[in-house]
Design a protein around this motif. Structure first.
Motif, PDB file in Angstrom:
ATOM      1  N   CYS A   1     107.239  77.249 107.012  1.00 17.26           N
ATOM      2  CA  CYS A   1     108.090  76.065 107.212  1.00 17.26           C
ATOM      3  C   CYS A   1     107.747  74.954 106.220  1.00 17.26           C
ATOM      4  O   CYS A   1     108.614  74.148 105.874  1.00 17.26           O
ATOM      5  CB  CYS A   1     107.957  75.548 108.643  1.00 17.26           C
ATOM      6  N   LEU A   2     106.514  74.927 105.769  1.00 15.93           N
ATOM      7  CA  LEU A   2     106.098  73.924 104.787  1.00 15.93           C
ATOM      8  C   LEU A   2     106.267  74.423 103.345  1.00 15.93           C
ATOM      9  O   LEU A   2     105.819  73.779 102.409  1.00 15.93           O
ATOM     10  CB  LEU A   2     104.649  73.495 105.052  1.00 15.93           C
ATOM     11  N   GLY A   3     106.910  75.588 103.196  1.00 12.87           N
ATOM     12  CA  GLY A   3     107.300  76.080 101.876  1.00 12.87           C
ATOM     13  C   GLY A   3     106.296  76.944 101.153  1.00 12.87           C
ATOM     14  O   GLY A   3     106.501  77.265  99.981  1.00 12.87           O
ATOM     15  N   MET A   4     105.232  77.381 101.815  1.00  9.69           N
ATOM     16  CA  MET A   4     104.199  78.150 101.128  1.00  9.69           C
ATOM     17  C   MET A   4     104.293  79.662 101.330  1.00  9.69           C
ATOM     18  O   MET A   4     103.500  80.409 100.777  1.00  9.69           O
ATOM     19  CB  MET A   4     102.811  77.655 101.546  1.00  9.69           C
ATOM     20  N   ASN A   5     105.234  80.137 102.132  1.00  6.52           N
ATOM     21  CA  ASN A   5     105.486  81.566 102.314  1.00  6.52           C
ATOM     22  C   ASN A   5     106.990  81.777 102.445  1.00  6.52           C
ATOM     23  O   ASN A   5     107.716  80.868 102.857  1.00  6.52           O
ATOM     24  CB  ASN A   5     104.780  82.105 103.572  1.00  6.52           C
ATOM     25  N   SER A   6     107.442  82.986 102.125  1.00 11.92           N
ATOM     26  CA  SER A   6     108.862  83.304 102.299  1.00 11.92           C
ATOM     27  C   SER A   6     109.047  83.979 103.654  1.00 11.92           C
ATOM     28  O   SER A   6     108.257  84.824 104.047  1.00 11.92           O
ATOM     29  CB  SER A   6     109.354  84.217 101.175  1.00 11.92           C
ATOM     30  N   MET A   7     110.090  83.586 104.357  1.00 10.12           N
ATOM     31  CA  MET A   7     110.337  84.127 105.690  1.00 10.12           C
ATOM     32  C   MET A   7     111.195  85.393 105.610  1.00 10.12           C
ATOM     33  O   MET A   7     112.121  85.459 104.815  1.00 10.12           O
ATOM     34  CB  MET A   7     111.101  83.113 106.551  1.00 10.12           C
TER      35      MET A   7
ATOM     36  N   VAL B   1     112.140  71.913 103.657  1.00  3.01           N
ATOM     37  CA  VAL B   1     110.899  71.512 104.335  1.00  3.01           C
ATOM     38  C   VAL B   1     111.117  70.193 105.075  1.00  3.01           C
ATOM     39  O   VAL B   1     110.748  70.055 106.247  1.00  3.01           O
ATOM     40  CB  VAL B   1     109.721  71.401 103.333  1.00  3.01           C
ATOM     41  N   GLU B   2     111.743  69.238 104.405  1.00  2.00           N
ATOM     42  CA  GLU B   2     112.010  67.955 105.046  1.00  2.00           C
ATOM     43  C   GLU B   2     112.924  68.124 106.259  1.00  2.00           C
ATOM     44  O   GLU B   2     112.678  67.535 107.318  1.00  2.00           O
ATOM     45  CB  GLU B   2     112.642  66.978 104.043  1.00  2.00           C
ATOM     46  N   ALA B   3     113.956  68.958 106.131  1.00  2.00           N
ATOM     47  CA  ALA B   3     114.882  69.192 107.247  1.00  2.00           C
ATOM     48  C   ALA B   3     114.156  69.840 108.428  1.00  2.00           C
ATOM     49  O   ALA B   3     114.395  69.473 109.586  1.00  2.00           O
ATOM     50  CB  ALA B   3     116.054  70.061 106.786  1.00  2.00           C
TER      51      ALA B   3
END
Length: 146
Positions: free
Chosen positions: A39-45, A7-9
């Motif tokens: 992108c903020l980590g709340m769903n899987s791509m 997320v930070e990257a």
């Protein structure tokens, strides 16, 4: 890499490349709200989207698999201090029971899915000040008796 590092990257690369969430989502061919959430980590791509994102943002190769991981959706139970997020909490606090009553009156006893769900955020010009239009669209899930 772990989820927080990816997320930070993503956020740092987005800023460095002067991209918008809308332009990133457009490149991936997906919804701005959903891509931002992933992108903020709340769903899987999905694999192809994760691969495109890594290429676009020039992320390390290990970021792809992390973007594809199923997230643990957790947030702080404390009321957020950020004014925009706080106002959304306020909307639910003030209108939550009303929404529940109206939805159940129209549909029956059940809930709105946050899984079979989409959301859009639009800007509506207005002479008195631009308006934020948030549209949430979730499948109705009736409770069942057994």
């Amino acid at each position: 890499m772990n989820k927080a590092q990816v997320v930070e990257a993503v956020v740092l690369a987005k800023k460095a490349k002067q991209l918008t969430w809308e332009s990133i989502a457009s490149t991936l061919g997906m919804s701005t709200v959903w891509v931002t959430s992933a992108c903020l980590g709340m769903n899987s791509m999905p694999e192809q989207a994760a691969e495109k994102l890594c290429e676009l943002l020039e992320l390390p190769s290990e970021a792809k698999s992390v973007l594809m991981e199923y997230p643990t959706k957790a947030w702080s139970p404390a009321i957020p201090q950020d004014p925009l997020i706080y106002r959304l909490y306020e909307v639910v606090g003030v209108y939550g029971d009303t929404l529940k009553e109206v939805i159940q009156e129209k549909f029956g006893d059940g809930i709105m899915s946050a899984i079979d769900f989409s959301m859009e955020v639009e800007k509506q010009p207005d002479p008195k000040g631009d308006r934020v239009v948030i549209t949430m669209n979730g499948k109705f899930l009736p409770y069942k008796a057994w």
